[in-house]
Write a protein that holds these residues in place. Structure first.
Motif, PDB file in Angstrom:
ATOM      1  N   GLN A   1      42.185  30.262  39.385  1.00  0.00           N
ATOM      2  CA  GLN A   1      43.520  30.141  39.993  1.00  0.00           C
ATOM      3  C   GLN A   1      44.608  30.564  39.018  1.00  0.00           C
ATOM      4  O   GLN A   1      45.533  31.304  39.382  1.00  0.00           O
ATOM      5  N   TYR A   2      44.494  30.084  37.784  1.00  0.00           N
ATOM      6  CA  TYR A   2      45.505  30.403  36.784  1.00  0.00           C
ATOM      7  C   TYR A   2      45.480  31.902  36.464  1.00  0.00           C
ATOM      8  O   TYR A   2      46.538  32.509  36.225  1.00  0.00           O
ATOM      9  N   LEU A   3      44.287  32.501  36.465  1.00  0.00           N
ATOM     10  CA  LEU A   3      44.185  33.946  36.259  1.00  0.00           C
ATOM     11  C   LEU A   3      44.949  34.700  37.336  1.00  0.00           C
ATOM     12  O   LEU A   3      45.748  35.598  37.049  1.00  0.00           O
ATOM     13  N   ALA A   4      44.659  34.348  38.590  1.00  0.00           N
ATOM     14  CA  ALA A   4      45.290  35.054  39.706  1.00  0.00           C
ATOM     15  C   ALA A   4      46.801  34.883  39.681  1.00  0.00           C
ATOM     16  O   ALA A   4      47.554  35.852  39.893  1.00  0.00           O
ATOM     17  N   ARG A   5      47.274  33.675  39.436  1.00  0.00           N
ATOM     18  CA  ARG A   5      48.716  33.420  39.434  1.00  0.00           C
ATOM     19  C   ARG A   5      49.426  34.133  38.292  1.00  0.00           C
ATOM     20  O   ARG A   5      50.606  34.484  38.409  1.00  0.00           O
ATOM     21  N   SER A   6      48.712  34.356  37.197  1.00  0.00           N
ATOM     22  CA  SER A   6      49.328  35.032  36.052  1.00  0.00           C
ATOM     23  C   SER A   6      49.136  36.550  36.092  1.00  0.00           C
ATOM     24  O   SER A   6      49.551  37.246  35.165  1.00  0.00           O
ATOM     25  N   GLY A   7      48.521  37.060  37.163  1.00  0.00           N
ATOM     26  CA  GLY A   7      48.427  38.508  37.354  1.00  0.00           C
ATOM     27  C   GLY A   7      47.137  39.145  36.898  1.00  0.00           C
ATOM     28  O   GLY A   7      47.012  40.372  36.925  1.00  0.00           O
ATOM     29  N   TYR A   8      46.149  38.335  36.476  1.00  0.00           N
ATOM     30  CA  TYR A   8      44.856  38.884  36.067  1.00  0.00           C
ATOM     31  C   TYR A   8      43.889  38.879  37.257  1.00  0.00           C
ATOM     32  O   TYR A   8      44.055  38.118  38.214  1.00  0.00           O
ATOM     33  N   ASP A   9      42.850  39.694  37.141  1.00  0.00           N
ATOM     34  CA  ASP A   9      41.823  39.749  38.161  1.00  0.00           C
ATOM     35  C   ASP A   9      40.927  38.517  38.029  1.00  0.00           C
ATOM     36  O   ASP A   9      40.246  38.358  37.006  1.00  0.00           O
ATOM     37  N   PRO A  10      40.875  37.636  39.050  1.00  0.00           N
ATOM     38  CA  PRO A  10      40.052  36.428  38.932  1.00  0.00           C
ATOM     39  C   PRO A  10      38.555  36.729  38.862  1.00  0.00           C
ATOM     40  O   PRO A  10      37.770  35.872  38.456  1.00  0.00           O
ATOM     41  N   GLN A  11      38.144  37.946  39.249  1.00  0.00           N
ATOM     42  CA  GLN A  11      36.740  38.329  39.108  1.00  0.00           C
ATOM     43  C   GLN A  11      36.301  38.276  37.646  1.00  0.00           C
ATOM     44  O   GLN A  11      35.105  38.166  37.349  1.00  0.00           O
ATOM     45  N   ALA A  12      37.265  38.306  36.727  1.00  0.00           N
ATOM     46  CA  ALA A  12      36.936  38.237  35.300  1.00  0.00           C
ATOM     47  C   ALA A  12      36.202  36.950  34.963  1.00  0.00           C
ATOM     48  O   ALA A  12      35.413  36.913  34.005  1.00  0.00           O
ATOM     49  N   MET A  13      36.454  35.876  35.731  1.00  0.00           N
ATOM     50  CA  MET A  13      35.738  34.624  35.486  1.00  0.00           C
ATOM     51  C   MET A  13      34.242  34.817  35.707  1.00  0.00           C
ATOM     52  O   MET A  13      33.410  34.346  34.920  1.00  0.00           O
ATOM     53  N   VAL A  14      33.877  35.541  36.775  1.00  0.00           N
ATOM     54  CA  VAL A  14      32.468  35.825  37.039  1.00  0.00           C
ATOM     55  C   VAL A  14      31.907  36.749  35.962  1.00  0.00           C
ATOM     56  O   VAL A  14      30.768  36.588  35.519  1.00  0.00           O
ATOM     57  N   GLU A  15      32.710  37.725  35.521  1.00  0.00           N
ATOM     58  CA  GLU A  15      32.243  38.662  34.489  1.00  0.00           C
ATOM     59  C   GLU A  15      31.938  37.933  33.185  1.00  0.00           C
ATOM     60  O   GLU A  15      30.981  38.271  32.482  1.00  0.00           O
TER      61      GLU A  15
ATOM     62  N   PHE B   1      24.224  27.832  34.865  1.00  0.00           N
ATOM     63  CA  PHE B   1      23.860  28.581  36.061  1.00  0.00           C
ATOM     64  C   PHE B   1      22.398  28.999  36.001  1.00  0.00           C
ATOM     65  O   PHE B   1      21.962  29.664  35.081  1.00  0.00           O
ATOM     66  N   ASP B   2      21.640  28.587  37.032  1.00  0.00           N
ATOM     67  CA  ASP B   2      20.215  28.864  37.064  1.00  0.00           C
ATOM     68  C   ASP B   2      19.923  30.269  37.577  1.00  0.00           C
ATOM     69  O   ASP B   2      18.861  30.817  37.315  1.00  0.00           O
ATOM     70  N   THR B   3      20.822  30.836  38.347  1.00  0.00           N
ATOM     71  CA  THR B   3      20.612  32.163  38.904  1.00  0.00           C
ATOM     72  C   THR B   3      21.613  33.125  38.295  1.00  0.00           C
ATOM     73  O   THR B   3      22.484  32.742  37.522  1.00  0.00           O
ATOM     74  N   HIS B   4      21.491  34.404  38.667  1.00  0.00           N
ATOM     75  CA  HIS B   4      22.479  35.372  38.207  1.00  0.00           C
ATOM     76  C   HIS B   4      23.835  35.014  38.816  1.00  0.00           C
ATOM     77  O   HIS B   4      23.916  34.612  39.983  1.00  0.00           O
ATOM     78  N   PRO B   5      24.921  35.153  38.055  1.00  0.00           N
ATOM     79  CA  PRO B   5      26.240  34.756  38.568  1.00  0.00           C
ATOM     80  C   PRO B   5      26.607  35.382  39.913  1.00  0.00           C
ATOM     81  O   PRO B   5      27.264  34.742  40.737  1.00  0.00           O
ATOM     82  N   ASP B   6      26.194  36.623  40.169  1.00  0.00           N
ATOM     83  CA  ASP B   6      26.512  37.253  41.455  1.00  0.00           C
ATOM     84  C   ASP B   6      25.874  36.492  42.618  1.00  0.00           C
ATOM     85  O   ASP B   6      26.354  36.555  43.747  1.00  0.00           O
ATOM     86  N   ASN B   7      24.766  35.788  42.337  1.00  0.00           N
ATOM     87  CA  ASN B   7      24.019  35.112  43.388  1.00  0.00           C
ATOM     88  C   ASN B   7      24.205  33.602  43.371  1.00  0.00           C
ATOM     89  O   ASN B   7      23.583  32.900  44.171  1.00  0.00           O
ATOM     90  N   ASP B   8      25.025  33.125  42.466  1.00  0.00           N
ATOM     91  CA  ASP B   8      25.218  31.681  42.358  1.00  0.00           C
ATOM     92  C   ASP B   8      26.279  31.247  43.370  1.00  0.00           C
ATOM     93  O   ASP B   8      27.472  31.490  43.210  1.00  0.00           O
ATOM     94  N   ARG B   9      25.832  30.594  44.413  1.00  0.00           N
ATOM     95  CA  ARG B   9      26.722  30.255  45.531  1.00  0.00           C
ATOM     96  C   ARG B   9      27.863  29.354  45.093  1.00  0.00           C
ATOM     97  O   ARG B   9      29.023  29.558  45.489  1.00  0.00           O
ATOM     98  N   ARG B  10      27.564  28.361  44.251  1.00  0.00           N
ATOM     99  CA  ARG B  10      28.610  27.419  43.869  1.00  0.00           C
ATOM    100  C   ARG B  10      29.659  28.084  42.981  1.00  0.00           C
ATOM    101  O   ARG B  10      30.847  27.767  43.077  1.00  0.00           O
ATOM    102  N   LEU B  11      29.223  29.008  42.138  1.00  0.00           N
ATOM    103  CA  LEU B  11      30.199  29.736  41.327  1.00  0.00           C
ATOM    104  C   LEU B  11      31.089  30.599  42.211  1.00  0.00           C
ATOM    105  O   LEU B  11      32.312  30.644  42.030  1.00  0.00           O
ATOM    106  N   GLN B  12      30.487  31.274  43.183  1.00  0.00           N
ATOM    107  CA  GLN B  12      31.274  32.116  44.077  1.00  0.00           C
ATOM    108  C   GLN B  12      32.262  31.272  44.882  1.00  0.00           C
ATOM    109  O   GLN B  12      33.397  31.677  45.125  1.00  0.00           O
ATOM    110  N   GLN B  13      31.837  30.073  45.275  1.00  0.00           N
ATOM    111  CA  GLN B  13      32.743  29.181  46.010  1.00  0.00           C
ATOM    112  C   GLN B  13      33.881  28.682  45.124  1.00  0.00           C
ATOM    113  O   GLN B  13      34.995  28.444  45.600  1.00  0.00           O
ATOM    114  N   ALA B  14      33.587  28.525  43.829  1.00  0.00           N
ATOM    115  CA  ALA B  14      34.624  28.054  42.911  1.00  0.00           C
ATOM    116  C   ALA B  14      35.663  29.126  42.643  1.00  0.00           C
ATOM    117  O   ALA B  14      36.865  28.840  42.542  1.00  0.00           O
ATOM    118  N   VAL B  15      35.203  30.378  42.533  1.00  0.00           N
ATOM    119  CA  VAL B  15      36.106  31.471  42.153  1.00  0.00           C
ATOM    120  C   VAL B  15      36.691  32.178  43.369  1.00  0.00           C
ATOM    121  O   VAL B  15      37.816  32.680  43.318  1.00  0.00           O
TER     122      VAL B  15
END
Length: 479
Positions: free
Chosen positions: A190-204, A236-250
């Protein structure tokens, strides 16, 4: 019944005193300190951190990290705090936050990030821990368990009960755990997005850390060693792209990023990494193969073949391949003679096989502390400093089986020569443009990395385990 009633009163009192609205989530959390107490706790803890972890001596990089961190924190739920962002001179891949807004990132983690947005994601995640008061919640739970332990001790008359409950409480609240880590990811995004950064960076960032875990597991499996436990953010037990809870968080944060709110600032960030030490730094000493070089203290020593070295702030430790023997070297102030110094440190213990050491113009003393297990100890004076060695074996193993290797390490200690001073300089990151058809295998041929150079270059550039560079890409290499 009396004991149960006493415990219930303690827990009820703690709960009534400790409910507070979480400033980031709006939830009611169990806390046992005011915001001012939180700030005082963070300030005291930061002073301890400053003594244990050296600050990286590049004020330009420090200012840049502070600037990025402040940009993210400005859009947090606790923008009233005075945040301090510090780069620690350590090769560890880690970052952490103290209550009250003291946030630290290790130099080692910076090396593996690939954009300003990813740096902001790490700092935003740590800001999320601060705004959600995760450290305060953890401390409060520990305090409550301590109160419960005292109540059990009073009710039973057994003092040890308090200690047992403290141990159980500490184990229960150790680490933030998956829920708090995901919450920090969500807040940080959230803070990334509000400050103008790409929030996908959290997953990266999580991909970077997941690749580190995969690499460590692959290396351990190939060498027949135990698979290491997960490090920083290893939830994270799975790859981040496939981690449902991470995707729901971000995921919801992506909706906050409107047109133009997708900055990554890759090249700006990479330019700040130019010349960054990779691995050990000159200030903390440099490991090269089986040797260790310290420019500031002007010495070198070597560990036996096959042994590994762990360079910690408090000691240099060499460990045998089977993990059954170790030798640690610590620094102290030289006084009296080496023999008198060692006897004073032993506090009256008998020293067997005692003998003076004379090597490369330096004076020292060594001997064996009898016992099961016996220990080899030694001290060498250099300038006004005392270099103290303690060597031991695990369990009931015999000292005699490895004592020659202990002495070999101790007697390898000597002042740096002119040629060795060059080896005391760290490896550093450099930026190059990828050429058409260039591979990481080709780049690894000229790398000073002693092992797994190709895999390490892939890790540095988000290409582990099998990616290749594209022509024109900026790449991080090690020289």
């Amino acid at each position: 019944m009396k004991l149960q009633f006493l415990v219930l009163l303690v827990l009820l009192a703690a709960t009534l005193a400790g409910c507070a609205t979480n400033p980031a989530t709006g939830e009611s959390n169990f806390v046992m300190m005011s915001e001012q107490q939180e700030l005082d706790l963070g300030r005291r803890a930061s002073q301890d951190i400053g003594k244990e972890y050296p600050r990286y001596a590049d004020e330009k990089l420090q200012a840049y990290v502070q600037q990025v961190g402040e940009r993210v924190a400005r859009y947090s739920h606790r923008d009233n705090l005075k945040y301090q962002f510090t780069v620690i001179d350590s090769a560890d891949i880690n970052a952490f936050a103290l209550p009250g807004g003291y946030i630290y990132i290790h130099r080692g983690l910076l090396a593996y990030l690939n954009s300003e947005a990813e740096l902001a994601a790490v700092l935003g995640h740590e800001v999320g821990h601060v705004t959600a008061r995760h450290g305060v919640q953890q401390q409060s739970q520990s305090m409550a368990w301590g109160m419960l332990g005292q109540a059990v001790a009073i009710g039973t008359g057994v003092g040890a009960a308090g200690d047992l409950t403290n141990v159980l409480g500490t184990a229960m609240v150790r680490g933030y755990g998956r829920d708090m880590e995901l919450q920090a990811d969500s807040l940080g995004a959230q803070y990334l997005a509000r400050s103008g950064y790409d929030p996908q960076a959290m997953v990266e960032v999580v991909k970077v850390l997941k690749s580190q875990e995969d690499f460590a597991r692959d290396q351990a499996t190939r060498r027949g060693q135990a698979v290491p436990t997960s490090g920083y953010h290893g939830v994270f037990d799975t790859h981040p792209d496939n981690d449902r809870r991470l995707q729901q968080a971000v995921g919801p944060a992506r909706a906050l990023a409107g047109a133009g709110g997708q900055q990554t600032n890759r090249e700006v960030f990479l330019q700040h990494l130019q010349g960054l030490p990779f691995g050990d730094s000159e200030a903390t000493g440099v490991r090269r193969g089986q040797s260790f070089y310290h420019a500031g203290l002007g010495f070198t020593l070597s560990a036996p073949q096959g042994w590994s070295m762990d360079n910690r702030p408090e000691a240099l430790i060499a460990v045998s391949a089977d993990r059954q023997a170790l030798i640690a070297m610590q620094l102290d102030r030289a006084k009296d003679t080496p023999e008198a110094f060692l006897q004073a440190r032993l506090g009256g213990q008998r020293l067997a096989q005692a003998e003076p050491l004379q090597q490369a113009g330096l004076q020292g003393y060594t001997g064996v502390i009898p016992g099961r297990p016996a220990k080899r100890v030694a001290v060498i004076f250099k300038d006004s400093k005392a270099f103290l060695f303690v060597a031991a074996v695990k369990g009931g193993a015999s000292l005699e089986g490895v004592d020659d290797q202990f002495l070999q390490t101790i007697k390898s200690f000597h002042p740096l020569t002119a040629d060795e001073r060059k080896l005391a300089q760290p490896m550093r990151l450099q930026l190059v443009r990828a050429k058409a058809g260039q591979s990481f295998a080709e780049l690894a041929k000229d790398s000073p990395l002693s092992r797994d150079a190709e895999a390490n270059l892939r890790l540095l550039n988000h290409q582990y385990p099998s990616g290749q560079p594209s022509p024109g890409d900026w790449l991080k290499v090690v020289h």
